[in-house]
Design a protein around this motif. Structure first.
Motif, PDB file in Angstrom:
ATOM      1  N   GLY A 160       0.819  -1.209   0.000  1.00 11.98           N
ATOM      2  CA  GLY A 160       0.000   0.000   0.000  1.00 11.98           C
ATOM      3  C   GLY A 160       0.852   1.257   0.000  1.00 11.98           C
ATOM      4  N   SER A 161       0.502   2.205   0.849  1.00 11.16           N
ATOM      5  CA  SER A 161       1.208   3.489   0.877  1.00 11.16           C
ATOM      6  C   SER A 161       2.348   3.516   1.888  1.00 11.16           C
ATOM      7  CB  SER A 161       0.213   4.609   1.219  1.00 11.16           C
ATOM      8  OG  SER A 161      -0.354   4.403   2.517  1.00 11.16           O
ATOM      9  N   ARG A 162       2.636   2.363   2.494  1.00  9.23           N
ATOM     10  CA  ARG A 162       3.687   2.327   3.501  1.00  9.23           C
ATOM     11  C   ARG A 162       5.042   2.648   2.895  1.00  9.23           C
ATOM     12  NH1 ARG A 162       3.086  -3.253   6.730  1.00  9.23           N
ATOM     13  NH2 ARG A 162       2.356  -3.964   4.693  1.00  9.23           N
ATOM     14  N   ARG A 163       5.804   3.438   3.627  1.00 10.42           N
ATOM     15  CA  ARG A 163       7.164   3.753   3.206  1.00 10.42           C
ATOM     16  C   ARG A 163       8.188   2.841   3.880  1.00 10.42           C
ATOM     17  NH1 ARG A 163       5.073   6.549  -0.412  1.00 10.42           N
ATOM     18  NH2 ARG A 163       5.545   8.721  -0.839  1.00 10.42           N
TER      19      ARG A 163
ATOM     20  N   ARG B 238      12.177  -0.542  -0.167  1.00 11.96           N
ATOM     21  CA  ARG B 238      11.801   0.314   0.949  1.00 11.96           C
ATOM     22  C   ARG B 238      12.701   0.008   2.127  1.00 11.96           C
ATOM     23  NH1 ARG B 238       7.563   0.357  -2.179  1.00 11.96           N
ATOM     24  NH2 ARG B 238       5.820   1.817  -1.917  1.00 11.96           N
TER      25      ARG B 238
ATOM     26  N   HIS C 134       7.883   9.283   5.208  1.00 14.42           N
ATOM     27  CA  HIS C 134       6.978  10.063   4.353  1.00 14.42           C
ATOM     28  C   HIS C 134       7.539  11.472   4.125  1.00 14.42           C
ATOM     29  CE1 HIS C 134       3.298   7.819   3.363  1.00 14.42           C
ATOM     30  NE2 HIS C 134       3.585   7.083   4.425  1.00 14.42           N
TER      31      HIS C 134
ATOM     32  N   ASP D  96       7.700   9.307  -4.068  1.00 21.06           N
ATOM     33  CA  ASP D  96       7.379   8.107  -4.848  1.00 21.06           C
ATOM     34  C   ASP D  96       8.535   7.745  -5.776  1.00 21.06           C
ATOM     35  OD1 ASP D  96       4.925   7.922  -3.636  1.00 21.06           O
ATOM     36  OD2 ASP D  96       3.823   8.906  -5.259  1.00 21.06           O
TER      37      ASP D  96
END
Length: 573
Positions: free
Chosen positions: A354-357, A384, A450, A455
């Motif tokens: 998902g949007s996890r960094r 990541r 974040h 991205d």
């Protein structure tokens, strides 16, 4: 079949012709050097032909003079010397280097390697107390110690002298209370900051030998040739994944030559079990064949086996230890695969990244010795920053690995109040904290990531040196490329792009490796290509693909051929 990586093709440089003319190098090598930030004759010459004569004076390391006073005084007085190391390949080679050096000059030193599972990284109170009870004297740390002020002060209270040699980043509250040899400490003007722990140990040995020579120690004693110790330096340096530039490149290049006829029986035995028999040792052999095997016993709890094989002078013992180390490596691979598969299931079951960094996972009874490797594999798969930890007795002990753009050590430093201890550098770190602090740490790191990472930062890139036709790929081209070796961190193997290759044959070899036979255009000659870990791309028969690759010489039953080692591929545009 798609690629999730960004292909970055370096544009031709208008400096290529000039550099080729000034150096006598081919335009290809000149372009590859420019791609690596080397655009003048002097730097290019030193890169192509690294020389030990360019070694920096060890006395340029801060505190070296003070360290020499303590060490030489201990030698002359016959005081006990204990080399305190680390359980990884860098720490083991550094410990073995100093231990073997002291033996060669007639000093019976001791060594201490902490147990990864029971003691953890670095100096610890119990170890210091054991060394004091065993006769005290002088402790010399290698590849550790910079973050162990409490343990250093204990050693001094117990009457021990201590010298720290380390290469890790130092804490912000670093206040040395003994000689510290670390190019990364504040105020050190040494001209190269990126030595591995074994590199620092080698510079220390060179300085000790010079100091003893000045005091007449070798008038009636043989003087050791420290060049013969450079194979240990090469192995530890490559295994620790420091940048292979400058002094590191010089030491590793010389060390790989020494390793071809190494004096250390244990290294000979490990080369045999690792199937390293080529006349020319490569950095890839050290990084992927010998280094992981030397690391394996320490990862599963018995690093002493690694020290024994690097110091034994009995060929039977060396051979026996090599087989045991090989078995330990197989066990390590199984433990690592089990934890990695568990994390993949947890990610899938949770709906993906998902949007996890940040990737942040822990478990009970996860083997602490392989957590760093698992974190590295997660970075390779998801690109990541990844932290993996074991939870036991109310504490989480783990390892983190990172990507460019997110300094792991600095990130953990932001939350230093949560840790019992932590240490490391930009791309790797270890840590211990109470279980109840895990949620705060995960939330804080995610928020920080974040802020720091876009991205674009989370899209892995493939740096391509230039586009070529397969007609350009020859044995002479490969010979020229090899002049840039040793390859490794900051000096990767050159990558080339060939477009619209027709796949004549596609199959999976081993468990998950892709084997292709390809041809370009009307070229009569087909090429074999191997893509390690690309088995999921099969089948590709009859398809046209663009391939990023490194050319290499393959050998089979005495015959040599050219093979394309696939870095990435995608449907032809």
């Amino acid at each position: 079949m798609t690629s999730n990586k960004l292909w970055k093709i370096r544009p031709p440089s208008n400096l290529t012709t000039r550099l080729a003319g000034e150096t006598g190098l081919s335009p290809l090598i000149a372009q590859l050097l420019i791609n690596r930030g080397i655009a003048d004759k002097h730097t290019a010459t030193k890169f192509i032909k690294p020389r030990l004569a360019d070694m920096i004076d060890p006395m340029g390391l801060k505190d070296m003079a003070d360290a020499m006073i303590l060490i030489i005084r201990a030698i002359e007085r016959g005081e006990k010397i204990t080399v305190f190391g680390d359980y990884d390949a860098d720490g083991l080679t550094a410990t073995a280097l100093l231990y073997n050096f002291f033996s060669a000059i007639g000093i019976h030193a001791a060594f201490y390697i902490p147990n990864r599972l029971g003691e953890g990284y670095g100096l610890n109170i119990e170890a210091v107390q054991k060394i004091a009870k065993a006769g005290g004297g002088l402790i010399i740390t290698v590849d550790c110690g910079a973050s162990n002020r409490k343990e250093i002060e204990l050693a001094q209270r117990l009457g021990l002298e201590i010298v720290i040699s380390d290469h890790h980043q130092v804490p912000q509250d670093f206040m040395p209370c003994c000689p510290v040899i670390n190019p990364n400490q504040p105020g050190c003007r040494f001209g190269f900051k990126e030595l591995a722990g074994v590199g620092v140990a080698f510079f220390l040995a060179v300085a000790i030998r010079a100091g003893l020579r000045d005091r007449g120690w070798f008038k009636n004693r043989p003087e050791p040739d420290l060049k013969q110790y450079l194979d240990l330096v090469a192995l530890g340096t490559v295994a620790d994944r420091v940048r292979l530039l400058g002094q590191n490149r010089m030491l590793v290049a010389a060390g790989m030559e020494v390793m071809e006829s190494t004096r250390w029986l244990g290294l000979r035995a490990m080369k045999d079990v690792a199937d390293v028999h080529d006349a020319k040792i490569t950095a890839e052999d050290l990084a992927f064949r010998i280094g992981p095997r030397l690391n394996a016993p320490g990862r599963i709890g018995d690093a002493l086996m690694g020290m024994e094989i690097l110091t034994t002078d009995d060929p039977v013992v060396a051979k026996d230890l090599a087989f045991k180390i090989n078995a330990a490596n197989s066990q390590r691979q199984g433990l690592e695969r089990d934890i990695f598969d568990q994390i993949l299931y947890l990610i899938s079951d949770g709906g993906g990244i998902g949007s996890r960094r940040i990737i942040f996972f822990g478990g009970y009874a996860w083997h602490k010795g392989v957590l760093g490797i698992v974190a590295s594999k997660l970075v390779d798969k998801y690109y990541r920053p990844s932290l993996v930890f074991n939870i036991q007795n109310g504490f989480a002990v783990g390892s983190g690995r990172s990507i460019d753009g997110f300094n792991m050590f600095q990130a953990l430093s932001e939350f230093r109040h949560l840790f019992e201890k932590f240490g490391g550098h930009s791309h790797a770190a270890g840590f211990t904290l109470k279980k109840e602090n895990l949620g705060i740490l995960e939330e804080g790191l995610e928020s920080l990531a974040h802020e720091k990472l876009t991205d674009a930062d989370l899209t892995p890139a493939v740096d391509i040196d230039c586009e070529v036709g397969l007609c350009d790929v020859t044995f002479d081209m490969i010979r020229q490329i090899r002049s840039l070796a040793p390859f490794g961190e900051a000096n990767p193997e050159p990558c080339f792009l060939a477009r619209r290759l027709q796949v004549l044959d596609s199959r999976v070899v081993g468990e998950r490796h892709l084997k292709l036979r390809v041809r370009q255009g009307n070229e009569e000659r087909p090429f074999d290509a191997i893509g390690f870990g690309f088995g999921e791309k099969h089948p590709l028969n009859g398809k046209a693909v663009d391939v990023v690759f490194t050319p290499e010489v393959s050998r089979w039953q005495g015959l040599e051929g050219i093979q394309l080692k696939i870095v990435d591929l995608r449907p032809a545009l």
